[in-house]
Design a protein around this motif. Structure first.
Motif, mmCIF file in Angstrom:
data_model
loop_
_atom_site.group_PDB
_atom_site.id
_atom_site.type_symbol
_atom_site.label_atom_id
_atom_site.label_comp_id
_atom_site.label_asym_id
_atom_site.label_seq_id
_atom_site.Cartn_x
_atom_site.Cartn_y
_atom_site.Cartn_z
ATOM 1 N N VAL A 1 0.953 -1.479 0.462
ATOM 2 C CA VAL A 1 0.508 0.222 -0.101
ATOM 3 C C VAL A 1 1.310 1.155 -0.072
ATOM 4 N N ALA B 1 2.113 1.839 -3.659
ATOM 5 C CA ALA B 1 1.277 1.900 -4.719
ATOM 6 C C ALA B 1 1.155 3.861 -4.023
ATOM 7 N N ASP C 1 1.432 7.424 -5.922
ATOM 8 C CA ASP C 1 -0.096 8.388 -6.073
ATOM 9 C C ASP C 1 0.585 10.112 -5.435
ATOM 10 N N VAL D 1 -6.451 15.215 -5.814
ATOM 11 C CA VAL D 1 -5.490 13.635 -5.882
ATOM 12 C C VAL D 1 -4.978 14.080 -4.734
ATOM 13 N N THR E 1 -7.889 13.103 -2.289
ATOM 14 C CA THR E 1 -8.572 11.474 -1.909
ATOM 15 C C THR E 1 -7.242 10.665 -1.576
ATOM 16 N N SER E 2 -6.156 10.406 -2.510
ATOM 17 C CA SER E 2 -5.557 9.548 -2.745
ATOM 18 C C SER E 2 -4.786 9.065 -1.582
ATOM 19 N N THR F 1 -6.319 9.469 1.752
ATOM 20 C CA THR F 1 -7.679 8.735 1.861
ATOM 21 C C THR F 1 -7.973 7.045 1.818
ATOM 22 N N ALA F 2 -8.321 7.390 -0.074
ATOM 23 C CA ALA F 2 -8.424 5.760 -0.474
ATOM 24 C C ALA F 2 -7.287 5.137 0.267
ATOM 25 N N SER F 3 -5.813 5.125 -0.046
ATOM 26 C CA SER F 3 -4.851 4.290 0.829
ATOM 27 C C SER F 3 -5.439 4.149 2.020
ATOM 28 N N ALA G 1 -8.278 3.856 3.874
ATOM 29 C CA ALA G 1 -9.549 3.040 3.878
ATOM 30 C C ALA G 1 -9.410 1.947 2.991
ATOM 31 N N LEU G 2 -8.025 2.175 2.127
ATOM 32 C CA LEU G 2 -8.031 -0.164 1.758
ATOM 33 C C LEU G 2 -7.105 -0.772 2.957
ATOM 34 N N LYS H 1 -7.599 -0.114 6.552
ATOM 35 C CA LYS H 1 -8.219 -0.458 7.321
ATOM 36 C C LYS H 1 -8.721 -1.373 6.698
ATOM 37 N N SER H 2 -9.941 -1.150 5.839
ATOM 38 C CA SER H 2 -10.473 -2.328 5.577
ATOM 39 C C SER H 2 -9.601 -3.507 5.263
ATOM 40 N N ALA H 3 -8.480 -3.904 5.033
ATOM 41 C CA ALA H 3 -7.427 -4.935 4.637
ATOM 42 C C ALA H 3 -7.717 -5.487 6.555
ATOM 43 N N TYR I 1 -7.593 -7.646 -1.205
ATOM 44 C CA TYR I 1 -6.957 -5.965 -1.465
ATOM 45 C C TYR I 1 -5.936 -6.232 -1.895
ATOM 46 N N LEU J 1 -6.032 -2.486 -4.564
ATOM 47 C CA LEU J 1 -4.736 -1.520 -4.569
ATOM 48 C C LEU J 1 -4.284 -1.400 -6.159
ATOM 49 N N MET K 1 -4.531 2.678 -7.859
ATOM 50 C CA MET K 1 -3.705 2.935 -8.795
ATOM 51 C C MET K 1 -3.987 2.636 -10.050
ATOM 52 N N LYS L 1 -3.795 6.516 -12.037
ATOM 53 C CA LYS L 1 -2.644 7.101 -13.492
ATOM 54 C C LYS L 1 -3.597 7.360 -14.438
ATOM 55 N N PHE M 1 -12.526 8.057 -6.984
ATOM 56 C CA PHE M 1 -12.537 8.319 -5.671
ATOM 57 C C PHE M 1 -13.385 7.637 -4.951
ATOM 58 N N MET N 1 -13.425 4.121 -5.368
ATOM 59 C CA MET N 1 -13.145 3.271 -4.887
ATOM 60 C C MET N 1 -13.136 2.568 -2.972
ATOM 61 N N ILE N 2 -13.964 4.778 -2.551
ATOM 62 C CA ILE N 2 -14.763 4.830 -1.403
ATOM 63 C C ILE N 2 -15.945 3.189 -1.553
ATOM 64 N N LEU O 1 -14.424 -0.521 -1.094
ATOM 65 C CA LEU O 1 -14.386 -1.008 -0.059
ATOM 66 C C LEU O 1 -15.201 -1.034 1.388
ATOM 67 N N GLU P 1 -16.028 -4.077 3.919
ATOM 68 C CA GLU P 1 -15.328 -3.600 4.864
ATOM 69 C C GLU P 1 -16.221 -5.192 5.419
#
Lengths: 107, 87
Positions: free
Chosen positions: A35, A38, A42, A73, A76-77, A79-81, A83-84, A86-88, B28, B32, B36, B40, B69, B72-73, B76, B80
């Motif tokens: 993470v 990645a 970002d 960007v 948000t990126s 925040t998205a990382s 959230a990812l 936390k969810s993982a 996950y 990811l 990305m 990009k 974004f 993505m949320i 997730l 979750e």
């Protein structure tokens, strides 16, 4: 002419960071380090690429749009990382330390 | 010339991200890779806008960053609460 070379340098360094981040995505041993790899692409690569692009405009509405995309960007990126991750974490993905401990305790 | 080289670099980063998402073991890693890929794409759209001297591509880049974004949320949030074991 100077702006042109500076923008070229910024673009090349940004592309370099993006490529190293993508390479890190394959080489890192654990999910949470990936993470990080990645989100490196970002954040730093996007900053450098967009600064390089801003220098190429003559600082009018196009530059304002670029700044807006860059700020968005950058907001948000991460925040998205987060959230990812936390969810993982809730999904039961073990970190490298935990999986190492589990291997040791089993042995 | 440098702009085209940067576009090719960003394209290869997107291909690497997709390759990573395809051979991922946990769900996950897949998310990811897709995340990305999405960011990009927004960067690539902006670069292509400059390559073809059409600054109105940047509006597309803005919208794409927004939608990526939110998507993505949403994904997730879905995983979750129906989280199978992430092993």
């Amino acid at each position: 002419m100077i702006l042109e070379t500076i923008s070229n340098i910024l673009l090349i360094v940004g592309a370099f960071f993006a490529l190293t981040g993508a390479y890190g995505l394959f080489k890192f041993p654990d999910f949470f380090t990936r993470v990080h790899a990645a989100s490196v692409t970002d954040s730093i690569a996007t900053i450098l690429l967009f600064l390089g692009l801003i220098l190429r405009t003559d600082f009018d509405l196009v530059a304002v749009k670029l700044v807006f995309v860059l700020v968005f960007v950058l907001l948000t990126s991460p925040t998205a990382s987060h959230a990812l991750a936390k969810s993982a974490r809730h999904g039961g993905v073990a970190t490298l330390a935990e999986s190492n401990n589990k291997d040791n305790t089993d042995g | 010339m440098v702009l085209a080289a940067t576009c090719i670099a960003v394209l290869s980063v997107m291909a690497l991200a997709l390759a990573r998402a395809l051979q991922a073991d946990t769900v996950y890693d897949r998310i990811l890779g897709i995340n990305m890929f999405g960011t990009k794409t927004a960067v690539l759209i902006a670069l292509m806008g400059f390559l073809s001297e059409r600054p109105d591509f940047l509006d597309i880049a803005i919208v794409y960053a927004l939608i990526n974004f939110i998507g993505m949320i949403a994904v997730l949030r879905f995983f979750e609460y129906t989280a199978t074991s992430g092993r």
